[in-house]
Design an enzyme around this catalytic site. Structure first.
Site, PDB file in Angstrom:
ATOM      1  N   PHE A 127       0.779  -1.421  -0.048  1.00 23.82           N
ATOM      2  CA  PHE A 127      -0.022  -0.323  -0.009  1.00 23.82           C
ATOM      3  C   PHE A 127       0.329   0.904   0.337  1.00 23.82           C
ATOM      4  O   PHE A 127       0.472   2.132   0.313  1.00 23.82           O
ATOM      5  CB  PHE A 127      -0.947  -0.346   1.447  1.00 23.82           C
ATOM      6  CG  PHE A 127      -2.087  -1.654   1.336  1.00 23.82           C
ATOM      7  CD1 PHE A 127      -2.123  -1.355   0.361  1.00 23.82           C
ATOM      8  CD2 PHE A 127      -1.078  -2.753   2.098  1.00 23.82           C
ATOM      9  CE1 PHE A 127      -4.020  -2.569   1.091  1.00 23.82           C
ATOM     10  CE2 PHE A 127      -1.630  -3.518   2.345  1.00 23.82           C
ATOM     11  CZ  PHE A 127      -3.014  -3.536   1.679  1.00 23.82           C
TER      12      PHE A 127
ATOM     13  N   HIS B   9       3.836   5.713   8.445  1.00 22.99           N
ATOM     14  CA  HIS B   9       3.339   6.374   7.014  1.00 22.99           C
ATOM     15  C   HIS B   9       1.340   6.034   7.376  1.00 22.99           C
ATOM     16  O   HIS B   9       1.937   5.953   7.990  1.00 22.99           O
ATOM     17  CB  HIS B   9       3.627   4.708   6.246  1.00 22.99           C
ATOM     18  CG  HIS B   9       2.683   4.242   4.877  1.00 22.99           C
ATOM     19  ND1 HIS B   9       2.125   3.294   4.939  1.00 22.99           N
ATOM     20  CD2 HIS B   9       2.666   5.140   4.055  1.00 22.99           C
ATOM     21  CE1 HIS B   9       1.685   3.374   3.304  1.00 22.99           C
ATOM     22  NE2 HIS B   9       2.576   4.306   2.617  1.00 22.99           N
TER      23      HIS B   9
ATOM     24  N   HIS C 156      -1.950  -0.612  12.640  1.00 22.47           N
ATOM     25  CA  HIS C 156      -3.128   0.771  12.805  1.00 22.47           C
ATOM     26  C   HIS C 156      -4.100   1.333  13.575  1.00 22.47           C
ATOM     27  O   HIS C 156      -3.967   2.129  14.128  1.00 22.47           O
ATOM     28  CB  HIS C 156      -3.606   1.581  11.320  1.00 22.47           C
ATOM     29  CG  HIS C 156      -2.722   1.680  10.111  1.00 22.47           C
ATOM     30  ND1 HIS C 156      -1.186   1.351  10.211  1.00 22.47           N
ATOM     31  CD2 HIS C 156      -3.044   2.452   9.159  1.00 22.47           C
ATOM     32  CE1 HIS C 156      -0.695   1.958   9.517  1.00 22.47           C
ATOM     33  NE2 HIS C 156      -1.465   2.246   8.501  1.00 22.47           N
TER      34      HIS C 156
ATOM     35  N   SER D  97       5.984  -6.823  16.826  1.00 26.16           N
ATOM     36  CA  SER D  97       7.128  -5.304  17.532  1.00 26.16           C
ATOM     37  C   SER D  97       7.468  -5.784  18.642  1.00 26.16           C
ATOM     38  O   SER D  97       9.187  -5.455  18.978  1.00 26.16           O
ATOM     39  CB  SER D  97       6.145  -3.953  16.805  1.00 26.16           C
ATOM     40  OG  SER D  97       7.421  -3.340  17.320  1.00 26.16           O
TER      41      SER D  97
END
Length: 205
Positions: A15, A164, A139, A119
């Site tokens: 994306f 981003h 997100h 993460s």
């Protein structure tokens, strides 16, 4: 300035706009003397090819952190679900096989190090200084805050933080990336360098 990539980037799922990818390439090209590069959220490797190609040309390393089980929006029934990346035997998303195939096709396996883990797990005992961190993971607010808190502190002075999918207007997209972008600026440790489409580029002071 156009760049030469080792594969047709339009065939790689992802994306990231070309302008954003090229900005990442130039960032990674310029920060090799500062430290390694790291991205959170590799998916199928589109951003990894831009960053990895720059690392190969500058004798640097890209750590590509992703659990490869997909973000919230990639799950079955969600807007960005891709059935081709669904592992029916495990009943889970799995983009790692596609990621590895793309790194192999791009001949980047010797400079892109996949870190297949959440993460927070990958960051738990991290101590390698970083010249560039690119955040493009989950997100949700929790996921974005985790990525920012785990990795921004490892960026050396003069290094870069790229985020981003920054949408100032909630009507255009989710607000978690915009929130961590604002947190970085409010911390007094980062300054804005430029915005490229939805990619915010900040420098560590």
């Amino acid at each position: 300035m156009s760049i030469q990539l080792p594969v047709d980037i339009d065939t790689v799922k992802g994306f990231l706009a070309a302008s954003e990818g090229e900005a990442l390439f130039h960032l990674a090209s310029g920060c090799a003397a500062l430290g390694a590069c790291l991205e959170v959220g590799s998916y199928c490797g589109k951003s990894s090819i831009y960053l990895g190609t720059a690392c190969r040309e500058t004798d640097n390393i890209l750590f590509a952190v992703d659990h490869h089980r997909g973000s919230e929006e990639h799950q079955p029934g969600e807007e960005y679900h891709d059935p081709a990346l669904f592992d029916s035997s495990a009943h889970l998303m799995d983009s790692f096989r596609t990621f590895r195939a793309n790194m192999r096709a791009a001949e980047l396996e010797e400079c892109v190090v996949p870190v297949v883990a959440p993460s927070a797990v990958a960051a738990r005992r991290w101590n390698t200084p970083l010249g560039l961190v690119f955040i493009d993971g989950g997100h949700s607010r929790e996921a974005a805050l985790t990525d920012y808190r785990c990795w921004a502190r490892h960026i050396v002075p003069g290094g870069f933080l790229a985020i981003h999918d920054i949408f100032p207007d909630p009507a255009d997209g989710g607000q978690a990336p915009h929130e961590i972008y604002q947190l970085a600026l409010a911390s007094g440790q980062f300054e804005l360098v430029e915005m490229v489409d939805t990619l915010g580029i900040l420098r560590r002071l």
